[in-house]
Design a protein around this motif. Structure first.
Motif, PDB file in Angstrom:
ATOM      1  N   SER A 123       0.623  -1.339   0.107  1.00 32.21           N
ATOM      2  CA  SER A 123       0.285  -0.208   0.125  1.00 32.21           C
ATOM      3  C   SER A 123       0.612   0.904  -0.312  1.00 32.21           C
ATOM      4  O   SER A 123      -0.273   2.310  -0.446  1.00 32.21           O
ATOM      5  N   VAL A 124       2.300   1.596   0.803  1.00 39.23           N
ATOM      6  CA  VAL A 124       3.023   2.574   0.381  1.00 39.23           C
ATOM      7  C   VAL A 124       3.970   1.657   0.227  1.00 39.23           C
ATOM      8  O   VAL A 124       4.635   0.795   0.736  1.00 39.23           O
ATOM      9  N   VAL A 125       5.259   1.815  -0.847  1.00 37.86           N
ATOM     10  CA  VAL A 125       6.045   1.446  -1.782  1.00 37.86           C
ATOM     11  C   VAL A 125       6.791   2.810  -1.646  1.00 37.86           C
ATOM     12  O   VAL A 125       7.054   3.754  -2.338  1.00 37.86           O
ATOM     13  N   PRO A 170      -4.173   4.529  -6.793  1.00 39.61           N
ATOM     14  CA  PRO A 170      -3.097   5.009  -6.614  1.00 39.61           C
ATOM     15  C   PRO A 170      -2.522   6.201  -6.929  1.00 39.61           C
ATOM     16  O   PRO A 170      -2.875   6.934  -7.871  1.00 39.61           O
ATOM     17  N   VAL A 171      -1.723   6.504  -6.484  1.00 35.62           N
ATOM     18  CA  VAL A 171      -0.339   8.379  -6.514  1.00 35.62           C
ATOM     19  C   VAL A 171       0.637   8.608  -6.108  1.00 35.62           C
ATOM     20  O   VAL A 171       1.178   7.445  -5.322  1.00 35.62           O
ATOM     21  N   ILE A 172       1.957   9.080  -6.793  1.00 33.99           N
ATOM     22  CA  ILE A 172       3.002   9.003  -6.646  1.00 33.99           C
ATOM     23  C   ILE A 172       3.609  10.401  -6.254  1.00 33.99           C
ATOM     24  O   ILE A 172       3.204  10.681  -7.202  1.00 33.99           O
ATOM     25  N   LEU A 173       3.704  10.431  -4.823  1.00 34.63           N
ATOM     26  CA  LEU A 173       4.869  11.230  -4.774  1.00 34.63           C
ATOM     27  C   LEU A 173       6.123  11.394  -5.142  1.00 34.63           C
ATOM     28  O   LEU A 173       6.870  10.696  -5.305  1.00 34.63           O
ATOM     29  N   SER A 174       6.255  12.887  -6.184  1.00 34.53           N
ATOM     30  CA  SER A 174       7.319  12.553  -6.686  1.00 34.53           C
ATOM     31  C   SER A 174       8.879  13.044  -6.020  1.00 34.53           C
ATOM     32  O   SER A 174      10.149  12.730  -6.871  1.00 34.53           O
ATOM     33  N   ARG A 190      11.515   5.774 -15.904  1.00 31.78           N
ATOM     34  CA  ARG A 190      10.668   4.611 -15.058  1.00 31.78           C
ATOM     35  C   ARG A 190       9.514   5.456 -14.322  1.00 31.78           C
ATOM     36  O   ARG A 190       8.337   4.669 -13.945  1.00 31.78           O
ATOM     37  N   LEU A 191       9.682   6.731 -14.085  1.00 37.74           N
ATOM     38  CA  LEU A 191       8.492   6.824 -12.931  1.00 37.74           C
ATOM     39  C   LEU A 191       7.226   7.320 -13.476  1.00 37.74           C
ATOM     40  O   LEU A 191       5.969   6.924 -13.458  1.00 37.74           O
ATOM     41  N   GLN A 192       7.125   8.315 -14.869  1.00 41.05           N
ATOM     42  CA  GLN A 192       5.940   8.260 -15.754  1.00 41.05           C
ATOM     43  C   GLN A 192       5.786   6.529 -16.248  1.00 41.05           C
ATOM     44  O   GLN A 192       4.678   6.363 -16.481  1.00 41.05           O
ATOM     45  N   LYS A 193       6.639   5.972 -16.753  1.00 43.46           N
ATOM     46  CA  LYS A 193       6.288   4.464 -17.023  1.00 43.46           C
ATOM     47  C   LYS A 193       5.794   3.800 -16.098  1.00 43.46           C
ATOM     48  O   LYS A 193       4.327   3.223 -16.621  1.00 43.46           O
ATOM     49  N   LEU A 194       5.854   3.603 -14.400  1.00 43.08           N
ATOM     50  CA  LEU A 194       5.187   3.249 -13.840  1.00 43.08           C
ATOM     51  C   LEU A 194       3.476   4.137 -13.376  1.00 43.08           C
ATOM     52  O   LEU A 194       2.446   2.737 -12.906  1.00 43.08           O
ATOM     53  N   ALA A 195       3.725   4.681 -13.850  1.00 41.69           N
ATOM     54  CA  ALA A 195       2.329   5.839 -13.556  1.00 41.69           C
ATOM     55  C   ALA A 195       1.283   5.194 -14.403  1.00 41.69           C
ATOM     56  O   ALA A 195       0.169   5.190 -14.061  1.00 41.69           O
ATOM     57  N   ALA A 196       1.824   5.010 -15.526  1.00 39.01           N
ATOM     58  CA  ALA A 196       1.211   4.745 -16.290  1.00 39.01           C
ATOM     59  C   ALA A 196       0.585   3.471 -16.472  1.00 39.01           C
ATOM     60  O   ALA A 196      -0.499   2.700 -16.693  1.00 39.01           O
ATOM     61  N   ASN A 197       1.199   2.558 -16.505  1.00 32.42           N
ATOM     62  CA  ASN A 197       1.136   1.272 -16.166  1.00 32.42           C
ATOM     63  C   ASN A 197       0.159   0.621 -15.085  1.00 32.42           C
ATOM     64  O   ASN A 197      -0.649   0.137 -15.070  1.00 32.42           O
ATOM     65  N   LEU A 198       0.196   1.768 -13.256  1.00 32.33           N
ATOM     66  CA  LEU A 198      -0.747   1.590 -12.993  1.00 32.33           C
ATOM     67  C   LEU A 198      -2.109   2.278 -12.166  1.00 32.33           C
ATOM     68  O   LEU A 198      -2.427   2.544 -11.464  1.00 32.33           O
ATOM     69  N   GLY A 199      -1.633   2.920 -13.666  1.00 32.76           N
ATOM     70  CA  GLY A 199      -2.481   4.179 -13.675  1.00 32.76           C
ATOM     71  C   GLY A 199      -2.462   5.393 -11.936  1.00 32.76           C
ATOM     72  O   GLY A 199      -4.195   5.489 -12.089  1.00 32.76           O
ATOM     73  N   ALA A 200      -1.815   5.806 -11.884  1.00 29.33           N
ATOM     74  CA  ALA A 200      -1.265   6.803 -10.854  1.00 29.33           C
ATOM     75  C   ALA A 200      -1.405   7.693 -11.343  1.00 29.33           C
ATOM     76  O   ALA A 200      -1.008   8.374 -12.445  1.00 29.33           O
ATOM     77  N   THR A 201      -1.709   8.893 -10.288  1.00 28.09           N
ATOM     78  CA  THR A 201      -1.476   9.971 -10.340  1.00 28.09           C
ATOM     79  C   THR A 201      -0.415  10.621  -9.741  1.00 28.09           C
ATOM     80  O   THR A 201       0.152  10.130  -8.608  1.00 28.09           O
ATOM     81  N   LEU A 255       7.154   8.004  -3.949  1.00 28.34           N
ATOM     82  CA  LEU A 255       6.527   7.658  -3.064  1.00 28.34           C
ATOM     83  C   LEU A 255       5.036   7.294  -3.238  1.00 28.34           C
ATOM     84  O   LEU A 255       4.583   7.952  -3.609  1.00 28.34           O
ATOM     85  N   LEU A 256       5.151   5.359  -3.654  1.00 32.88           N
ATOM     86  CA  LEU A 256       3.454   4.917  -3.732  1.00 32.88           C
ATOM     87  C   LEU A 256       2.974   4.858  -2.763  1.00 32.88           C
ATOM     88  O   LEU A 256       2.911   4.231  -2.027  1.00 32.88           O
ATOM     89  N   VAL A 257       1.842   5.131  -3.079  1.00 34.89           N
ATOM     90  CA  VAL A 257       0.646   5.565  -2.262  1.00 34.89           C
ATOM     91  C   VAL A 257      -0.648   4.768  -2.403  1.00 34.89           C
ATOM     92  O   VAL A 257      -1.014   5.319  -3.787  1.00 34.89           O
ATOM     93  N   ARG A 258      -1.144   3.990  -2.552  1.00 40.75           N
ATOM     94  CA  ARG A 258      -2.040   3.320  -3.037  1.00 40.75           C
ATOM     95  C   ARG A 258      -4.002   3.759  -2.009  1.00 40.75           C
ATOM     96  O   ARG A 258      -3.512   3.492  -0.777  1.00 40.75           O
TER      97      ARG A 258
END
Length: 282
Positions: free
Chosen positions: A190-192, A215-219, A250-261, A206-209
Motif C-alpha cells: 500500500s505504501v512503497v 494510486p498516487v506517486i509523490l515525486s 521509470r516514474l512516468q511508465k510506472l504511473a501509466a502502468n498502475l493508473g497512478a496520479t 513514494l507510491l501510495v495506494r
C-alpha cells in the motif's frame, strides 16, 4: 509445442516488468493521506532547473509539500520541508528565496497529533528543503535511501544538505533504516518507496495506494515542475544526469502502468490533486 508455450512465457516476462512491491494491488489497511504545507521557494533565477539552458533568464515559484500518511494505526511522514528558522521570512531578491508560513507540529496539532505520534519519517532525499524539520520527530524511524545515508556520513558534506537537520539519527540517538532499491514499507504494497536516483544518489519517490482516489506517486525531486517531463529537463544540481533521465522515464511508465496520479511536489499546479488540508484523501 513452442507456439503453445509462448503465451505463458510472454505472461511471465510481463509479470517481471514491475517489482513485486509495486504491482497493482488494492490496499489492505485503511490508508489516508494529508498534504501539509512545508513552504514556498521563489526561484528568481530558475536556470538551475535545467542544465541545457531551458530556464535561463526565467523565474519560477515552487511549492514545497510534505505528506502525512496513515496506515492503520501507524503514521508516516513523507519529507519534512523547510527549516522552521524560515518561518515568516519575506521573499527577497536572492536567486533562491525560501519561506515558511507554518511549521509541521502546528499542522499536526490541528489533526489531534503530536510529533511523537509519527512512527516513521521517510525522506525522498537529503536536501535541506525536504529534511528541514526532521529533528522535530526524533522518535520516528528514519527511512532514507542507503546511498544518501552514506553520503551524509561521509567527510565531505553533500551539496544542498545540512547534516545538522538530521542530528538525532546521525548522532546515533534515533533509529535509521537505510533503504536499498524499492521498499514495501508496511508489507502489503500500500505504501512503497521507489528508488529514483539521479537528483541525489539515493533519491526516492513514494507510491501510495488509496481505496477511493486510487494510486498516487509523490515525486520527491525526480522533477520539480510538470513541464520538465516533456522537456527532459535535468537540473544542474543533480548528482547523476543519466540516472536522472532513467528515473524520470521509470516514474512516468510506472504511473501509466498502475493508473497512478503523479504529484510533483514542487509544482504549485499539482497541489490541488489531493484534498485541501485538513481534509484527507482516501
Amino acid at each position: 509445442m513452442y507456439v503453445a508455450l509462448w503465451p505463458r512465457l510472454l505472461a511471465g516476462s510481463l509479470s517481471l516488468a514491475l517489482s513485486a512491491a509495486v504491482q497493482a494491488a488494492a490496499p489492505k489497511a485503511d490508508v489516508m493521506i494529508w498534504r501539509l504545507d512545508c513552504g514556498q521557494i521563489q526561484m528568481n533565477d530558475a536556470s538551475p532547473l535545467s542544465d541545457t539552458g531551458t530556464y535561463d533568464g526565467r523565474s519560477r515559484r515552487l511549492s514545497n509539500g510534505c505528506y502525512l500518511i496513515r496506515h492503520g494505526a501507524e503514521m508516516l511522514l513523507w519529507d519534512a520541508g523547510l527549516p522552521s528558522t524560515l518561518l515568516g521570512k519575506p521573499i527577497d531578491s536572492q536567486p533562491i528565496s525560501p519561506t515558511l508560513s507554518v511549521d509541521l507540529p502546528t499542522q499536526l496539532a490541528k489533526l489531534g497529533l503530536r510529533p511523537d505520534d509519527i512512527t516513521r519519517l521517510a525522506l525522498s532525499h537529503y536536501h535541506f528543503d525536504h529534511a528541514g524539520q526532521a529533528a522535530a520527530f526524533p522518535k520516528a524511524t528514519l527511512l532514507i535511501g542507503a546511498a544518501d545515508w552514506t553520503a551524509l556520513r561521509s567527510t565531505r558534506k553533500p551539496a544542498g544538505a545540512e547534516p545538522a537537520l538530521l542530528a538525532p539519527w546521525l548522532t546515533g540517538k534515533g533509529k535509521v533504516d537505510p533503504v536499498e532499491g524499492d521498499r514495501d514499507v508496511f508489507g502489503d504494497r500500500s505504501v512503497v518507496m521507489l528508488a529514483m536516483p539521479g537528483h541525489t544518489p539515493g533519491a526516492s519517490a513514494l507510491l501510495v495506494r488509496l481505496r477511493q482516489a486510487g494510486p498516487v506517486i509523490l515525486s520527491g525531486d525526480v522533477v520539480h515542475l510538470e513541464a520538465q517531463w516533456s522537456l527532459s529537463a535535468v537540473p544542474s544540481w543533480n548528482t547523476q544526469r543519466a540516472d536522472s533521465l532513467s528515473s524520470m522515464d521509470r516514474l512516468q511508465k510506472l504511473a501509466a502502468n498502475l493508473g497512478a496520479t503523479i504529484i510533483v511536489q514542487h509544482d504549485p499546479s499539482d497541489v490541488s490533486k489531493l484534498a485541501t488540508f485538513p481534509v484527507a484523501s482516501r
